[in-house]
Scaffold this motif. Structure first.
Motif, short mmCIF file in Angstrom:
data_model
loop_
_atom_site.label_atom_id
_atom_site.label_comp_id
_atom_site.label_asym_id
_atom_site.label_seq_id
_atom_site.Cartn_x
_atom_site.Cartn_y
_atom_site.Cartn_z
N ALA A 145 -4.74 8.74 -0.40
CA ALA A 145 -5.55 8.56 -1.61
C ALA A 145 -6.96 8.05 -1.30
N TRP A 146 -7.12 7.50 -0.12
CA TRP A 146 -8.44 6.97 0.26
C TRP A 146 -9.08 7.82 1.35
N THR B 107 0.88 -1.17 0.00
CA THR B 107 0.00 0.00 0.00
C THR B 107 0.91 1.22 0.00
N ALA C 139 2.25 6.90 -1.04
CA ALA C 139 2.36 7.37 -2.42
C ALA C 139 1.43 6.64 -3.38
N SER C 140 0.73 5.62 -2.91
CA SER C 140 -0.14 4.83 -3.79
C SER C 140 -1.38 5.61 -4.20
N SER C 141 -1.81 5.41 -5.45
CA SER C 141 -3.06 6.00 -5.91
C SER C 141 -4.23 5.15 -5.43
N SER C 142 -5.43 5.69 -5.56
CA SER C 142 -6.62 4.94 -5.18
C SER C 142 -6.74 3.65 -5.97
N ASP C 143 -6.48 3.71 -7.27
CA ASP C 143 -6.57 2.52 -8.11
C ASP C 143 -5.53 1.47 -7.70
N GLN C 144 -4.33 1.92 -7.37
CA GLN C 144 -3.29 0.99 -6.95
C GLN C 144 -3.66 0.29 -5.64
#
Length: 319
Positions: free
Chosen positions: A96-97, A41, A44-49
């Motif tokens: 991101a979430w 996770t 730096a992770s995007s929502s899609d990732q």
């Protein structure tokens, strides 16, 4: 298909600030090793990732379900805060979430099965109360000191998670004498003072040249003055906050897990020592502080308890 009590599994999912993990857990709280998978996770992770990581571990874990076994449902333990009614999560360390529908993502992967969501601290408390250090203890708090600091309360043998699901959010209780600003907007929160990353930051600000919690642990063992001060500051903050929680709900036992709780061999003892400052109140100093009996398995076992043992939840939560 013929099933027995022992091969009726829950899919347990644990979402945290650095990884998401999933595994099948049987009715005795045992993790089925071939089903245990993790994916990254991170901030730096995007929502899609993040969503793809969750889907990946679900698919891998469910693919490991034995042919003669039954999957009863899924339990999710997530870093918080969460929204119990909407099935949404807003983990502080995963920007991101925000109000992300995690329960719906899991339901899409498991059509027709029930999916239950709780905060990861609550899941840790359920695990310790089920098969860990708090078996038979009526008034208990389970907690984790790691990338963040979390907790869950068992009062009179029932999980107390409150109307939104965020009861027991121990990491955001403020500690007296600390002015560190927390990501939640508070000042001096336990998480902002005592978590692994924040303790490393404090040590660096005071001249320590290391970069990781593992290095801090090694330097503590070597007697490095700044490392020793940093670790003791973390333990003291946790101990003082436990004392405050005990003053509020009269705890008998606290079990501490999480990677940073292993930063030193005497970390748990240092936490307990800080509670003795409340010597005038024996009902506070009577609380026992122990290490988790479940190590890194607690969050998954607790998520599975949502499926295997719903009677351990409060009546309001079950409704």
């Amino acid at each position: 298909m013929t099933t027995t009590t022992s091969n009726r599994y829950a899919l347990a999912i644990d979402l945290g600030g650095t990884k998401v993990e999933a595994a099948l857990v049987d009715p005795n709280g045992a993790i089925f090793p071939p089903s245990r998978f993790r994916a990254p996770t991170g901030r730096a992770s995007s929502s899609d990732q993040l969503a793809e990581s969750v889907r990946t571990v679900i698919r891998k874990s469910t693919a490991a379900l034995p042919d003669d076994a039954e999957l009863l449902g899924a339990g999710i333990g997530s870093a918080g805060p969460i929204s119990l009614s909407r099935g949404e999560v807003s983990p502080l360390n995963l920007p991101a979430w925000r109000d992300f529908g995690l329960r719906a993502v899991v339901e899409e992967e498991l059509p027709g099965l029930s999916v239950s969501l709780r905060g990861d601290g609550n899941c840790i408390a359920l695990a310790e109360h089920w098969i860990g250090a708090a078996q038979g203890v009526k008034f208990f708090m389970g907690m984790v000191v790691s990338t963040g600091v979390g907790g869950g309360l068992i009062l009179d043998d029932r999980l107390i998670d409150g109307p939104t699901g965020n009861g027991g959010h121990f990491g955001h209780v403020e500690v007296g004498g600390e002015d560190t600003v927390c990501g939640c907007g508070g000042t001096g929160c336990v998480e902002a003072v005592a978590s692994g990353p924040k303790t490393v930051e404090w040590a660096q600000a005071h001249g320590w040249t290391g970069t990781t919690g593992e290095e801090l642990a090694a330097h503590y063992a070597d007697g490095n003055e700044i490392a020793v001060q940093a670790v003791r500051r973390s333990a003291r903050a946790v101990g003082h906050a436990i004392a405050s929680a005990t003053a509020l709900v009269d705890l008998e036992l606290v079990a501490i897990g999480g990677g940073f709780s292993h930063v030193s061999a005497d970390y748990i003892a240092l936490v307990a020592e800080a509670i003795t400052d409340r010597a005038a109140f024996p009902f506070i100093t009577k609380v026992r502080v122990v290490a988790s009996a479940l190590s890194h398995d607690g969050p998954l076992i607790g998520a599975a308890a949502l499926v295997h043992h719903p009677e351990r939840l409060s009546e309001a939560a079950r409704a």
